[in-house]
Scaffold this motif. Structure first.
Motif, short mmCIF file in Angstrom:
data_model
loop_
_atom_site.label_atom_id
_atom_site.label_comp_id
_atom_site.label_asym_id
_atom_site.label_seq_id
_atom_site.Cartn_x
_atom_site.Cartn_y
_atom_site.Cartn_z
N ARG A 108 -2.63 -12.31 -0.37
CA ARG A 108 -1.35 -12.30 -0.76
C ARG A 108 -1.04 -12.28 -2.29
O ARG A 108 -0.39 -11.46 -2.72
CB ARG A 108 -0.66 -13.65 -0.15
CG ARG A 108 -0.08 -13.21 1.19
CD ARG A 108 0.77 -14.51 1.63
NE ARG A 108 1.85 -15.17 0.85
CZ ARG A 108 2.31 -16.21 1.08
NH1 ARG A 108 2.26 -16.82 2.27
NH2 ARG A 108 3.48 -16.57 0.22
N PRO A 109 -2.06 -13.16 -2.92
CA PRO A 109 -1.88 -13.03 -4.48
C PRO A 109 -2.45 -11.72 -4.86
O PRO A 109 -1.91 -10.96 -6.01
CB PRO A 109 -2.74 -13.88 -4.85
CG PRO A 109 -3.38 -14.65 -3.96
CD PRO A 109 -2.83 -14.38 -2.51
N ALA A 110 -3.41 -11.00 -4.22
CA ALA A 110 -4.15 -9.60 -4.82
C ALA A 110 -2.77 -8.48 -4.45
O ALA A 110 -2.55 -7.87 -5.33
CB ALA A 110 -5.24 -9.16 -3.82
N LEU A 111 -2.04 -8.82 -3.18
CA LEU A 111 -1.18 -7.79 -2.95
C LEU A 111 0.20 -8.14 -4.12
O LEU A 111 0.67 -7.01 -4.40
CB LEU A 111 -0.54 -8.06 -1.80
CG LEU A 111 0.11 -7.20 -0.81
CD1 LEU A 111 -0.16 -5.65 -1.03
CD2 LEU A 111 0.82 -7.64 0.49
N ALA A 112 0.27 -9.39 -4.30
CA ALA A 112 1.42 -9.43 -5.53
C ALA A 112 1.00 -8.88 -6.75
O ALA A 112 2.11 -8.20 -7.38
CB ALA A 112 1.72 -10.99 -5.45
N ALA A 113 -0.17 -8.83 -6.83
CA ALA A 113 -0.42 -8.07 -8.25
C ALA A 113 -0.22 -6.66 -8.26
O ALA A 113 0.29 -6.00 -9.02
CB ALA A 113 -1.92 -8.60 -8.55
N ALA A 114 -0.55 -6.20 -6.99
CA ALA A 114 -0.51 -4.74 -6.72
C ALA A 114 1.21 -4.38 -6.84
O ALA A 114 1.37 -3.36 -7.50
CB ALA A 114 -0.91 -4.21 -5.49
N ARG A 115 1.81 -5.06 -6.00
CA ARG A 115 3.38 -4.83 -6.13
C ARG A 115 4.00 -5.00 -7.53
O ARG A 115 5.00 -4.40 -7.69
CB ARG A 115 4.02 -6.06 -5.20
CG ARG A 115 3.62 -5.37 -3.74
CD ARG A 115 4.33 -6.35 -2.80
NE ARG A 115 4.27 -5.97 -1.40
CZ ARG A 115 4.14 -6.66 -0.28
NH1 ARG A 115 4.36 -8.04 -0.47
NH2 ARG A 115 4.21 -6.09 0.89
N ARG A 133 -4.59 -0.56 4.45
CA ARG A 133 -3.58 0.70 4.32
C ARG A 133 -2.27 0.08 3.56
O ARG A 133 -1.87 0.84 2.73
CB ARG A 133 -3.00 0.69 5.81
CG ARG A 133 -2.00 2.00 5.83
CD ARG A 133 -2.05 2.59 7.29
NE ARG A 133 -1.55 1.56 8.43
CZ ARG A 133 -0.66 1.51 8.74
NH1 ARG A 133 0.58 2.30 8.14
NH2 ARG A 133 -0.21 0.80 9.89
N PHE A 134 -1.98 -1.33 3.70
CA PHE A 134 -0.75 -1.75 3.13
C PHE A 134 -1.08 -2.21 1.54
O PHE A 134 -0.33 -1.91 0.70
CB PHE A 134 -0.18 -3.06 3.59
CG PHE A 134 -0.04 -2.87 5.24
CD1 PHE A 134 1.34 -2.35 5.55
CD2 PHE A 134 -0.68 -3.03 6.31
CE1 PHE A 134 1.72 -1.98 6.61
CE2 PHE A 134 -0.43 -2.82 7.41
CZ PHE A 134 0.94 -2.27 7.81
N PHE A 135 -2.21 -2.56 1.34
CA PHE A 135 -2.68 -2.72 -0.10
C PHE A 135 -2.79 -1.38 -0.90
O PHE A 135 -2.23 -1.44 -1.96
CB PHE A 135 -4.15 -3.38 -0.22
CG PHE A 135 -4.28 -4.01 -1.42
CD1 PHE A 135 -3.80 -4.91 -2.14
CD2 PHE A 135 -5.34 -3.10 -2.35
CE1 PHE A 135 -4.22 -5.38 -3.40
CE2 PHE A 135 -5.74 -3.69 -3.52
CZ PHE A 135 -5.09 -4.50 -4.08
N MET A 136 -3.37 -0.44 -0.09
CA MET A 136 -3.54 0.78 -1.18
C MET A 136 -2.09 1.40 -1.34
O MET A 136 -1.92 2.02 -2.28
CB MET A 136 -4.44 1.85 -0.30
CG MET A 136 -5.90 1.58 -0.19
SD MET A 136 -6.47 1.01 -1.91
CE MET A 136 -6.64 2.67 -2.58
N GLN A 137 -1.16 1.28 -0.13
CA GLN A 137 0.28 1.89 -0.28
C GLN A 137 0.96 1.20 -1.38
O GLN A 137 1.45 1.64 -2.18
CB GLN A 137 0.72 1.69 0.88
CG GLN A 137 2.22 2.20 1.03
CD GLN A 137 1.97 3.67 1.11
OE1 GLN A 137 1.23 4.44 1.94
NE2 GLN A 137 2.84 4.53 0.45
N ALA A 138 0.81 -0.17 -1.63
CA ALA A 138 1.29 -0.89 -2.56
C ALA A 138 0.89 -0.84 -3.96
O ALA A 138 1.83 -0.47 -4.90
CB ALA A 138 1.02 -2.67 -2.47
N VAL A 139 -0.43 -0.25 -4.23
CA VAL A 139 -1.07 0.11 -5.39
C VAL A 139 -0.30 1.53 -5.67
O VAL A 139 -0.22 1.74 -6.88
CB VAL A 139 -2.63 0.45 -5.27
CG1 VAL A 139 -3.24 1.00 -6.27
CG2 VAL A 139 -3.19 -1.27 -5.04
#
Ligand code: NAD
Ligand code: MG
Length: 401
Positions: A108-115, A133-139
């Motif tokens: 979750r925190p890594a995803l927040a940083a990407a977003r 998939r979701f993380f790369m999409q957010a990046v």
């Protein structure tokens, strides 16, 4: 020169400590905005006194109170909980986030940083295994910059054509002339151990890695080679590489950290001593290179670099990871979650070494085909896999301790 503002998630862990070591060598370049930790409150307090972050984050309120007392009189504000981890990962004043929490908890925190469009220095491979998939999409969607800290992926990153990572590019390996990504693996402490004695392996033996000093969970993963399996999945997402184009080769000296093979037959590699400060320093001010404090590589002294093919009978976890990647959907998330449970049980002497792979195999079979249409689906698959792993371990190894 403006200071580079940094949040370090998992500051008290091996990667966190190595990051602060590099940062301390360049006091005129960095400013620490936030440090986070889970259990080692004393250590976190000491880091805060040294680096004077604006925020320190822990997960539980009793720990927050203890930390607050230790930091009385300083300028560091103590925050608590998952939302606080997300908050310090996405603050406007932060340039880069070192994502070095261990396990699915780091997602979750890594995803927040990407977003938030940050530069994400990703050590937490579990984020990509679980929700690649979701993380790369957010990046992509938020124009974040993703820099791999895992030594193998950092080596691949350095050996790829820079154009491959240009934002908005097609990230097509073939179009960039790349035939294969070759991930090296040390083979861990049991590479040459007699197969019929694997059953006797203790946690102490499993965490004694020959080349690297790491947290306990990743050390056990290195012994089983699940770590390399997770890294195959990590490479799949980072480099848009189909499983058939990712090969694992054992290299016991851990000097060649990984390689990229091109269609003309060239193989580019990154070499260095096995010291995580090199990939960390590579990424901190990328593309600028800064000193990491590591020993210079003395190849003549090392003398010999050897390579061998991994034996899947010895390392069934590597095969399971390829299997989960081929199955797709929620399978990697389930494998990752179940692995966290079985590794914790093994470290706690609840299950024998060979039960790690056996239980993971059983979890994947029992839970085949979970939906993976959303992050919520993946979190549900993660939870289901943990429950099933615990059930299977209770059924099979209940009376062990
Ligand atoms: P570690 O166990 O030494 O440290 C983990 C850090 O995460 C600590 O700061 C801990 O307080 C924090 N943490 C643990 N559980 C947490 C939770 N539930 N919520 C919030 N914080 C939590 O681990 P490490 O070896 O530093 O590894 C960190 C990550 O980096 C892992 O994902 C690992 O796979 C990856 N990695 C590590 C190395 C290495 O050499 N150590 C190399 C490559 C990748
Ligand atoms: Mg690695």
């Amino acid at each position: 020169m403006t200071l580079h503002a940094l949040t370090i998630l998992g500051a008290t862990g091996t990667i966190g400590v190595n990051t602060l070591d590099v940062v301390a060598r360049h006091p005129d370049r960095f400013r620490i905005v936030a440090l986070t930790g889970q259990n080692q409150i004393e250590k976190l307090a000491q880091q805060c006194r040294q680096f004077n972050p604006r925020y320190a984050v822990v997960l539980e309120s009793d720990k927050a109170l203890a930390l607050q007392a230790m930091l009385a009189g300083t300028q560091t504000e103590v925050l608590v909980g998952m939302e606080a981890l997300e908050f310090v990962s996405s603050l406007p004043e932060v340039d880069s986030v070192m994502a070095a929490i261990v396990g699915a908890a780091g997602m979750r925190p890594a995803l927040a940083a990407a977003r938030a469009g940050k530069r994400v220095l990703l050590a937490n491979k579990e984020t990509l295994v679980m929700a690649g998939r979701f993380f790369m999409q957010a990046v992509h969607d938020h124009n974040a910059t993703l820099l791999p800290i895992d030594s193998e992926h950092n080596a691949v990153f350095q050996s790829m054509p820079a154009s491959f990572f240009r934002h908005g590019g097609d990230r097509d390996l073939t179009a960039h002339g790349v035939r294969r990504v070759l991930l090296t693996a040390s083979g861990g402490p049991f590479r040459t151990r007699e197969l019929d004695t694997l059953k006797d392996i203790t946690p102490e033996q499993a965490i004694a890695h020959p080349n690297w000093v790491m947290g306990k969970k990743i050390s056990v993963d290195s012994a089983t080679m699940m770590n390399k399996g997770l890294e195959v999945i990590e490479a799949h997402w980072l480099f848009n590489a189909p499983p058939a184009q990712i090969e694992v080769v054992i290299h016991p000296q851990s000097i060649v950290h990984s390689m990229v093979e091109y269609f003309d037959g060239s193989v580019l590699a990154q070499l260095s001593n096995p010291d995580m400060r090199t990939p960390i320093a590579h990424s901190l001010l990328y593309p600028e290179r800064i000193e990491a404090g590591v020993n210079w590589l003395d190849l003549a002294k090392i003398g010999t670099l050897t390579f061998e093919t991994p034996d899947l009978r010895r390392f069934p976890c590597l095969g399971l990871a390829y299997q989960a990647l081929a199955a797709g959907g929620a399978a990697p998330a389930m494998l990752n979650a179940a692995n966290e449970e079985v590794v914790a049980a093994f470290l706690d002497k609840q299950i024998p070494y060979l039960a790690i792979a056996a239980t993971l195999d059983a979890v994947l079979q029992r839970l085949a085909e979970q939906p993976a249409e959303s992050l919520a689906d993946l979190l549900a698959a993660d939870a289901a896999a943990r429950i099933t792993a615990r059930e299977l371990m209770a059924e099979n190894y209940a009376n062990r301790v």
